[in-house]
Design a protein around this motif. Structure first.
Motif: not given
Length: 473
Positions: A35-41, A86-89, A104-110
């Motif tokens: 179980y992983i939590q990934c906070p984002y900006a 502002k967190t996805f798990s 790794f957890c990431a956010i798609y930009k382009s």
């Protein structure tokens, strides 16, 4: 490990803003849950897709994302986004050893541009429990070429030779083999011993520092504990797998500290090995139909106590099947006391006296208890009889008083006038012996009948309630 490090080195080039981020190492058992939590900006838009990636060849192999999470190929992986915090798990259930790798957890930009948030170096190990002489079989992932032992550095027990076209490569130890198949090599370890316990892993053939799958092996020995008396006989049975060891030679040996196991008996038809100390009174029989080795030791001595093995006997030495701990104690002679070989006679006498003293005290306490019970019963009977006698006397006294006795011990009787209500009551005393002039006389008399000058006057008033009358005529 080198390829994985090179991939991590290329991450900042592929994903901007990743410099200075080191992967977190996680070590979990097969079957556990990740179980992983990934906070984002804060500035991240809600519609931006979040990804859970497996690092492969320096790129993101998408496993699941928040846009099409319901279409995840692996149903064991789930992703949830909480816009408020502002967190996805990410949750991965029922982990397998093949799941080991870098995530790794990431956010798609382009296009091919991901903003990595958190990197995990995951090791999922497979825990295996085996008995001695069992056979271990492990299916390595595709691309593996070596079977290594060790926590960090690889000590290859068997590996694939690039120049060889053989489908099966044997290591220097004949107990370990590797067979190659399309889905990955199959590793087999035979005749497991307790010293085989440890950490093993499958590694690529070109890099023995990269773990593709880890196995934690624990090998346990079969043990027995037996006790016997001096000059007695003991029989031991050891079981084995008929399919694997029915044709192998069996041996019975005694383990000495700092020495090899000395063979006492063997099923070999030829003479025993060089380390044999075979002696009379030890027999070994092998029932290959049931897979049972039976060892019998006769005329045991105290010095026969120790650790013994039922073992397989081959060219490489002895392989333990079962370990037997035997304890032989001195037998008591007819006199009741052993000699002073292992314990002094005074000590044994003290132990015997202690037991006899306890027995005597128990008997004495029981007798005292019975005596106290008898005394209580006797006292109860005596008290009961006393109560009966007291009751009879009271009854007699009551009857005497009912006749109107004025003085205890005097045979007087009460007589009353026919009409008690008309005058005082009179008591007639019949004195059998002539009274002494000094004795007082008790009676109620009329005043005119009293002597003029009495020397001694004593008064007594006796009042009687009139009896109830049945009626007036």
């Amino acid at each position: 490990m080198a390829m994985e490090l090179r991939a991590l080195f290329l991450l900042p080039l592929c994903f901007p803003g990743l410099q200075g981020q080191a992967p977190e190492a996680l070590r979990l058992r097969e079957g556990d849950t990740l179980y992983i939590q990934c906070p984002y900006a804060e500035g991240t838009l809600d519609y931006q897709t979040k990804y859970w990636c497996l690092l492969k060849d320096g790129k993101c192999q998408e496993l699941v994302n928040t846009y099409s999470k319901q279409f995840s190929q692996d149903r064991r992986i789930k992703i949830d986004d909480d816009a408020r915090t502002k967190t996805f798990s990410v949750t991965m259930v029922a982990l397998k050893a093949e799941d080991s790798g870098t995530y790794f957890c990431a956010i798609y930009k382009s296009y091919y541009d991901y903003s990595r948030l958190r990197t995990i170096s995951l090791i999922v190990f497979r825990e295996l429990l085996q008995w001695e002489l069992d056979t271990l079989t492990v299916q390595c992932p595709a691309g593996s070429g070596a079977w290594c032992r060790g926590q960090a550095d690889c000590t290859a027990l068997v590996s694939r030779q690039r120049s060889s076209k053989q489908s099966e490569i044997k290591s220097q130890r004949d107990r370990v083999t590797m067979q190659y198949h399309a889905q990955g090599p199959l590793v087999t370890m035979k005749n497991l011993q307790i010293q085989d316990s440890g950490v093993y892993w499958c590694a690529p053939g070109d890099s023995r520092h990269t773990q593709k799958m880890e196995v934690v092996l624990s090998v346990f020995r079969r043990t027995q504990k037996l006790t016997a008396k001096e000059s007695g006989t003991v029989s031991v049975q050891c079981h084995y797998k008929i399919a694997d060891y029915s044709t192998a030679s069996k041996a019975w040996c005694k383990r000495e500290e700092g020495k090899t196991c000395s063979v006492l008996a063997t099923t070999r038809s030829e003479s025993p090995a060089a380390n044999s100390t075979a002696r009379e009174g030890v027999r070994i029989q092998d029932d290959t139909q049931q897979g049972i080795v039976t060892v019998t030791m006769e005329q045991l001595q105290v010095q026969d106590s120790g650790v013994f093995w039922c073992a397989l006997q081959d060219g490489s030495g002895l392989l333990r099947m079962e370990e037997v701990t035997l304890s032989v104690s001195k037998a008591l002679p007819r006199g009741g006391f052993p000699d002073s070989g292992s314990q002094s006679q005074d000590d044994l006498l003290g132990d015997s006296c202690s037991g006899n003293t306890f027995l005597v005290l128990s008997v004495v306490l029981l007798l005292l208890l019975l005596l106290a019970l008898l005394i209580c019963i006797a006292l109860g009977v005596r008290y009961y009889r006393l109560l009966l006698r007291t009751g009879v006397r009271e009854a007699e006294d009551t009857s005497d008083r009912a006749e109107g006795t004025a003085q205890p011990g005097s045979p007087g009787r009460r007589e009353s006038s026919q009409d008690d209500s008309k005058g005082p009551a009179y008591i007639n005393l019949d004195v059998q012996s002539p009274p002494s002039p000094e004795d007082p006389l008790y009676c109620n008399v009329e005043l005119s009948q009293a002597p003029r000058n009495p020397q001694h006057v004593e008064y007594a008033i006796i009042a009687f309630n009139p009896p109830p009358r049945a009626g007036r005529e």
